[in-house]
Design an enzyme around this catalytic site. Structure first.
Site, mmCIF file in Angstrom:
data_model
loop_
_atom_site.group_PDB
_atom_site.id
_atom_site.type_symbol
_atom_site.label_atom_id
_atom_site.label_comp_id
_atom_site.label_asym_id
_atom_site.label_seq_id
_atom_site.Cartn_x
_atom_site.Cartn_y
_atom_site.Cartn_z
ATOM 1 N N ASP A 179 0.861 -1.178 0.000
ATOM 2 C CA ASP A 179 0.000 0.000 0.000
ATOM 3 C C ASP A 179 0.899 1.231 0.000
ATOM 4 O OD1 ASP A 179 -2.642 1.231 0.245
ATOM 5 O OD2 ASP A 179 -1.885 1.934 2.176
ATOM 6 N N ASP A 217 -1.031 -1.141 6.561
ATOM 7 C CA ASP A 217 -1.388 -0.799 7.932
ATOM 8 C C ASP A 217 -2.269 -1.899 8.525
ATOM 9 O OD1 ASP A 217 -1.620 1.422 10.092
ATOM 10 O OD2 ASP A 217 -3.695 0.805 9.714
ATOM 11 N N ASP A 266 -5.830 -1.489 6.528
ATOM 12 C CA ASP A 266 -5.657 -2.480 5.453
ATOM 13 C C ASP A 266 -5.938 -3.899 5.939
ATOM 14 O OD1 ASP A 266 -4.813 -0.560 3.519
ATOM 15 O OD2 ASP A 266 -2.823 -0.543 4.433
#
Length: 628
Positions: free
Chosen positions: A331, A523, A527
């Site tokens: 990400d 995260d 996430d």
């Protein structure tokens, strides 16, 4: 509040002494018996038997004790028992010297195992044993030391200089710096003040802090993370299960072959003494306990080494999955970029720059997203939050809110298009937030999220470590996302993704991959769904109780992306050591069995070869600590 491990250290020392003492006594008796035999060539037969039997009996103390313990546990065919049976039979054939040296080689291997176990134990991260003894609570003007387990959320505790923070909480008074090296493995301090969160297990380096507790002791960052560290070595990997299945088949097969080797050729060709001796070598080599032990120590070394660098791995299977990962998906925000946005430009239309930023900041009044925080910091005109109503956050798009009764939209191009608002196109290689109110487009604000130092090097190191593909996922526009992707050197960039789209993207990548596992890095909280969908989830910046309780297989406690290739190197080294150690042990076992069948190797050489392979496997396991 320093943890004391004296009792465990003393126990390990006593165990090693218990192993070494019989070996030293046995060697001393053998030297004495050899000296007597050399001085008096024509010894009486009974004395010859005594001098031959006593040293092996002394050397047999350790395997006899272990075989007895395992026999009581229902393990009749343990490695120790097989060695004892082989040596008893060898002694009955009056090969006392051979039996003695076989037992000495076995004892030496046992001592090596204890020595390396103690070295591994000393390398166990401090975090695994860290336990706060008390928390200081002010009651009736007095400072009382209270058991942390009895403290409830909302209680205010006091932490003095150089004291351990016993529970998670928020600073309500004071300013200081804290040391989180027990988690991150890095020396350095973090500045904290009123409103900042602090984690249990950190050390207050400066002035006194008053902290309002936010969670129970058992659910604290310290307890949850320490629990992972303690339980990870106890897990069983799929590879270990395969090794155990092979061992269960190997031992009875070799014992059957030993019996056949002693009986069949003796009936056909005679010379039962020679064939029985060859069969005894088979018996002494019929166990795979040593390579299984070496594998366990290699895993322990890998898991422990990772924690020492601030990388917490939940178990051996998670270690193996990261080691075999061929695709790494990351990400963007907070993973490869700082996640700390700032307003670097404003392009208003029919409104002043200050009013444009203030309008956007008002709509973002209730959001904790990093972009919202940057807009509020940049706003110069304060708008009372009471006049901001009907707020609706749209994941991956932006936010809608009524500001003074007017509908305000703040977000990306997709949000504007959905609401039928034509917005300006931009060629900027930065994140852009468009603003509209009452159906009128008022311009855009440029937000900069700087790529982390070392992020490009981290991607390069991942490729050097053997991955085939690195993919970047982002909710940014195609142009912004690809600009960051080029800066990093990733294989592919997938842009304009909502949280749900990221799950779909990872699912597609899982279907497309041909080899290895897929690791997702992001995260632990925002996430979470993507981390669960990947083969192995890696949470970065995971210094929190929530992250420790998440489904992430690997936790990188700091937000340093450079820890990711380090984690992969440690996992690959560990996996390779386990695999090669067991393979080498099997090859040596088979070679020894083959040579024994042809009468080309003696029992001493066979057992010594086994011990040397075991020792080399332990040395290789210990070398994992040197990976950096």
């Amino acid at each position: 509040m320093k943890h004391k491990d004296t009792r465990r250290r003393g126990k390990a020392r006593i165990e090693l002494e218990r192993e070494l003492l019989p070996l030293i006594i046995a060697l001393a008796l053998f030297i004495a018996a050899s000296a007597v035999g050399a001085a008096y060539v024509n010894l009486p037969k009974w004395l010859t038997v005594v001098t031959g039997v006593v040293p092996p009996l002394a050397a047999a103390f350790t395997p006899l004790r272990k075989a007895g313990i395992r026999l009581l546990d229902g393990k009749a065919l343990s490695y120790d028992m097989l060695i004892i049976l082989a040596c008893i039979a060898t002694g009955c054939m009056q090969n006392f010297t051979e039996a003695f040296f076989v037992l000495v080689a076995f004892d030496a291997g046992s001592c090596l195992e204890l020595i390396f176990s103690e070295k591994n134990r000393k390398r166990t991260p401090y975090l695994a044993h860290l336990r706060p003894e008390y928390a200081v609570v002010e009651q009736d003007g007095k400072m009382n030391m209270v058991d942390p387990g009895r403290i409830r959320p909302g209680t205010v505790i006091t932490v003095g200089k150089n004291e351990l923070i016993p529970l998670d909480g928020i600073v309500v008074d004071g300013a200081s710096s804290v040391d989180a090296s027990a988690y991150t493995g890095e020396h350095g301090s973090i500045d904290v003040g009123v409103g900042n969160e602090v984690a249990a297990g950190c050390v207050n380096l400066g002035s006194t802090l008053k902290i309002r507790v936010t969670g129970l002791y058992d659910n604290s960052t310290l307890m949850r993370t320490a629990g992972i560290v303690e339980n990870a070595p106890k897990s069983v990997s799929k590879r270990e299960k395969r090794f155990a299945r092979i061992s269960k088949l190997f031992t009875p097969i070799v014992i059957f072959l030993a019996i056949a080797l002693a009986v069949v050729p003796s009936i056909i060709m005679g010379d039962w003494l020679d064939w029985t001796h060859r069969a005894l070598i088979f018996l002494a080599c019929a166990s795979l306990a040593a390579p299984l032990t070496a594998s366990s120590m290699a895993y322990f070394a890998g898991l422990s080494s990772a924690v020492g660098h601030g990388i917490v791995i939940r178990g051996k299977n998670e270690l193996e999955m990261l080691a075999s990962s061929a695709t790494v998906v990351m990400d963007k925000t907070g993973t490869v970029t700082e996640g700390s946005f700032s307003v670097t430009g404003v392009e208003p239309k029919g409104i002043s720059s200050a009013d444009l930023v203030s309008l956007a900041a008002a709509a973002e009044s209730y959001s904790n997203h990093p972009i919202a925080l940057s807009l509020r910091r940049a706003g110069t005109t304060h708008i009372d939050p009471e006049h901001v109503t009907n707020v609706r956050e749209l994941a991956g798009r932006g936010v809608e809110a009524d500001v003074y009764g007017r509908r305000v939209l703040v977000g990306n191009t997709a949000l504007m298009n959905t609401n039928g608002i034509k917005c300006d196109r931009t060629d900027r290689h930065l994140s852009v937030v468009h603003v509209a109110a009452g159906g009128i487009y008022y311009g855009y604000i440029i937000i900069d999220d700087r790529v982390k130092d070392g992020a490009k090097d981290a991607v390069r190191e991942l490729y050097d470590a053997g991955i085939e593909k690195a993919v970047l996922l982002t909710s940014d526009t195609d142009r912004v996302g690809k600009a960051v992707g080029r800066a990093l050197g990733v294989s592919d960039v997938m842009t304009e993704l909502s949280p749900e789209d990221k799950v779909v993207a990872v699912s597609e990548l899982l279907r497309e991959k041909h080899t290895g596992k897929l690791a997702f890095v992001g995260d632990a909280l925002s996430d979470a769904a993507v981390l669960r969908r990947a083969d192995i989830g890696v949470a970065i910046g995971a210094l929190s109780a929530e992250a420790a309780a998440s489904k992430s297989g690997i936790l990188i406690m700091s937000d340093d992306i450079r820890k990711l290739p380090l984690a992969m190197r440690i996992c690959k080294k560990t996996s390779k050591t386990v695999r090669l150690g067991f393979l080498l042990a099997m090859l040596v076992k088979l070679a020894v069995l083959l040579l024994a069948a042809f009468g080309s190797i003696g029992m001493i050489a066979a057992v010594c070869a086994d011990t040397l392979v075991f020792a080399s496997a332990l040395i290789a396991a210990f070398s994992i600590y040197k990976v950096n």
